[in-house]
Design a protein around this motif. Structure first.
Motif, PDB file in Angstrom:
ATOM      1  N   ALA A  22      -2.395 -11.879  41.013  1.00 37.87           N
ATOM      2  CA  ALA A  22      -3.848 -11.916  40.804  1.00 37.87           C
ATOM      3  C   ALA A  22      -4.325 -13.304  40.391  1.00 37.87           C
ATOM      4  CB  ALA A  22      -4.240 -10.883  39.750  1.00 37.87           C
ATOM      5  N   LEU A  23      -3.537 -14.006  39.568  1.00 43.87           N
ATOM      6  CA  LEU A  23      -3.929 -15.327  39.079  1.00 43.87           C
ATOM      7  C   LEU A  23      -3.608 -16.443  40.070  1.00 43.87           C
ATOM      8  CD1 LEU A  23      -2.811 -15.083  35.335  1.00 43.87           C
ATOM      9  CD2 LEU A  23      -5.111 -14.791  36.280  1.00 43.87           C
ATOM     10  N   PHE A  83       4.122  -5.384  35.874  1.00 44.36           N
ATOM     11  CA  PHE A  83       2.807  -5.857  35.435  1.00 44.36           C
ATOM     12  C   PHE A  83       2.720  -7.380  35.559  1.00 44.36           C
ATOM     13  CE2 PHE A  83       0.210  -7.575  31.935  1.00 44.36           C
ATOM     14  CZ  PHE A  83      -1.029  -7.030  32.289  1.00 44.36           C
ATOM     15  N   VAL A  84       3.789  -8.088  35.162  1.00 41.70           N
ATOM     16  CA  VAL A  84       3.825  -9.554  35.275  1.00 41.70           C
ATOM     17  C   VAL A  84       3.701  -9.970  36.736  1.00 41.70           C
ATOM     18  CG1 VAL A  84       5.340 -11.565  35.047  1.00 41.70           C
ATOM     19  CG2 VAL A  84       5.083  -9.975  33.143  1.00 41.70           C
ATOM     20  N   TYR A  85       4.397  -9.273  37.613  1.00 36.04           N
ATOM     21  CA  TYR A  85       4.352  -9.576  39.056  1.00 36.04           C
ATOM     22  C   TYR A  85       2.924  -9.446  39.583  1.00 36.04           C
ATOM     23  CZ  TYR A  85       5.564  -9.153  44.032  1.00 36.04           C
ATOM     24  OH  TYR A  85       5.649  -9.327  45.393  1.00 36.04           O
ATOM     25  N   ILE A  86       2.246  -8.367  39.207  1.00 33.76           N
ATOM     26  CA  ILE A  86       0.865  -8.154  39.650  1.00 33.76           C
ATOM     27  C   ILE A  86      -0.053  -9.219  39.060  1.00 33.76           C
ATOM     28  CG2 ILE A  86      -1.087  -6.548  39.554  1.00 33.76           C
ATOM     29  CD1 ILE A  86       0.963  -4.263  39.546  1.00 33.76           C
ATOM     30  N   THR A  87       0.183  -9.566  37.787  1.00 34.60           N
ATOM     31  CA  THR A  87      -0.635 -10.590  37.131  1.00 34.60           C
ATOM     32  C   THR A  87      -0.480 -11.941  37.808  1.00 34.60           C
ATOM     33  OG1 THR A  87      -0.429  -9.421  35.015  1.00 34.60           O
ATOM     34  CG2 THR A  87      -1.126 -11.733  34.946  1.00 34.60           C
ATOM     35  N   PHE A  88       0.748 -12.323  38.119  1.00 34.94           N
ATOM     36  CA  PHE A  88       0.988 -13.592  38.814  1.00 34.94           C
ATOM     37  C   PHE A  88       0.275 -13.609  40.166  1.00 34.94           C
ATOM     38  CE2 PHE A  88       5.314 -14.513  36.593  1.00 34.94           C
ATOM     39  CZ  PHE A  88       4.626 -14.950  35.482  1.00 34.94           C
ATOM     40  N   GLU A 147       2.473 -18.638  38.924  1.00 40.75           N
ATOM     41  CA  GLU A 147       3.566 -17.945  38.239  1.00 40.75           C
ATOM     42  C   GLU A 147       4.334 -18.909  37.355  1.00 40.75           C
ATOM     43  OE1 GLU A 147       6.318 -16.364  41.089  1.00 40.75           O
ATOM     44  OE2 GLU A 147       6.082 -18.067  42.431  1.00 40.75           O
ATOM     45  N   LYS A 203       7.127 -23.334  36.762  1.00 39.45           N
ATOM     46  CA  LYS A 203       5.712 -22.997  36.894  1.00 39.45           C
ATOM     47  C   LYS A 203       5.166 -23.634  38.161  1.00 39.45           C
ATOM     48  CE  LYS A 203       1.227 -23.532  34.632  1.00 39.45           C
ATOM     49  NZ  LYS A 203       0.536 -24.082  33.466  1.00 39.45           N
ATOM     50  N   TYR A 256      10.013 -15.358  27.730  1.00 39.60           N
ATOM     51  CA  TYR A 256       8.833 -14.579  28.084  1.00 39.60           C
ATOM     52  C   TYR A 256       9.184 -13.113  28.373  1.00 39.60           C
ATOM     53  CZ  TYR A 256       6.531 -19.110  28.822  1.00 39.60           C
ATOM     54  OH  TYR A 256       6.017 -20.365  28.671  1.00 39.60           O
TER      55      TYR A 256
END
Length: 288
Positions: free
Chosen positions: A88-89, A81-86, A92, A4, A98
């Motif tokens: 955006a936030l 989707f996870v890649y885009i979320t990471f 990672e 992380k 997960y």
């Protein structure tokens, strides 16, 4: 093991890298060349299905025509989707469990890729004097079971015999040590190559006051593996270091530095190398 960290640009791992490292490699143990060949075969399956049902067919495609596309999307789109979320936030985190939901379609896609290989080998029919595809179809169930066994059994066996890290037992032992020792103060750390401690999850359920100060042991990029420990130990009697995931031998620089500056009071390590070690600042160093 969990990784992380914060990011300021794109995530460090793209969806395909995550698929290979945290989904495929966790379940199949194959050479990179085999992965490449299977990927090419799967692409051929997708192209052949698209041509058969959506290009050359003059009628609406049947529902089963979408099956292979659905399975492929199931395996890959959640990771996109996870890649885009990471991104955006701006942070990672990676851990095998997960991404476990991306695994179910892989065995079916594997069998489809093998079937494409059999279909492609039909060019050798004049020399073999029999049809490989017909032979495969005749014994399709047996071949499917054999393929899945050959590909999946190595990782299955490794998972069955692997020993889970004793996080809960280590946390319980340290809590008993700290709470059961009167008139002494402790600084508790976890030896880790990451900045995220694991033991606090259990300690919060076992004690209201025993907590980790943080993680130590990182010995790369010129960083001090005992960074900040001296300042904390100025008001403490004992330094307790928990080894939850990695053994002491995985922290050679930290162990050498500890041996120079501290005296070992107790070592409660299992045969696996997991457990904790308790140290006290060497008297000559305290006087300086």
């Amino acid at each position: 093991k969990s990784t992380k960290f914060s990011i300021s640009t794109l995530p460090t791992k793209d969806p395909i890298s995550v698929l290979l490292e945290y989904v495929v490699e966790k379940n199949f143990k194959l050479p990179a060349l085999v992965y490449a060949i299977l990927s090419v075969l799967l692409v051929l399956v997708l192209i052949r299905t698209a041509i058969r049902y959506f290009v050359r067919s003059g009628k609406p495609a049947p529902l089963n025509a979408y099956f292979v596309f659905y399975l492929t999307a199931w395996a890959i789109l959640p990771l996109v989707f996870v890649y885009i979320t990471f991104f955006a936030l701006g942070a990672e985190r990676y851990m095998g469990r997960y991404f476990a939901f991306c695994f179910p379609p892989l065995p079916i896609l594997l069998v489809l890729a093998i079937e494409q290989a059999v279909e492609s080998l039909n060019v050798a029919r004049p020399w073999l004097r029999f049809s490989l595809s017909r032979h495969y179809l005749r014994y399709a169930l047996l071949y499917a079971l054999a393929i899945c066994a050959v590909f999946a059994l190595p990782r299955t066996y490794a998972g069955a015999i692997s020993v889970k890290e004793p996080y809960r037992d280590i946390a319980r032992s340290i809590v008993k040590l700290v709470e059961g020792t009167t008139g002494a103060s402790f600084a508790v750390y976890e030896a880790s190559h990451t900045t995220h401690p694991m033991l606090d999850f259990y300690m919060k359920r076992m004690s209201t006051r025993v907590r980790l100060i943080g993680t130590i042991g990182v010995d790369k990029d010129g960083r001090d593996p005992l960074a900040g420990v001296d300042a904390v130990m100025s008001g403490k009697d004992y330094l307790v270091i928990a080894f939850t995931h990695k053994q002491p031998k995985h922290f050679p620089l930290m162990m050498r530095q500890l041996s120079k500056e501290y005296d070992l009071v107790a070592s409660q390590l299992l045969r696996s190398g997991r457990g904790y070690m308790m140290w006290t600042k060497r008297a000559a160093d305290q006087a300086r």
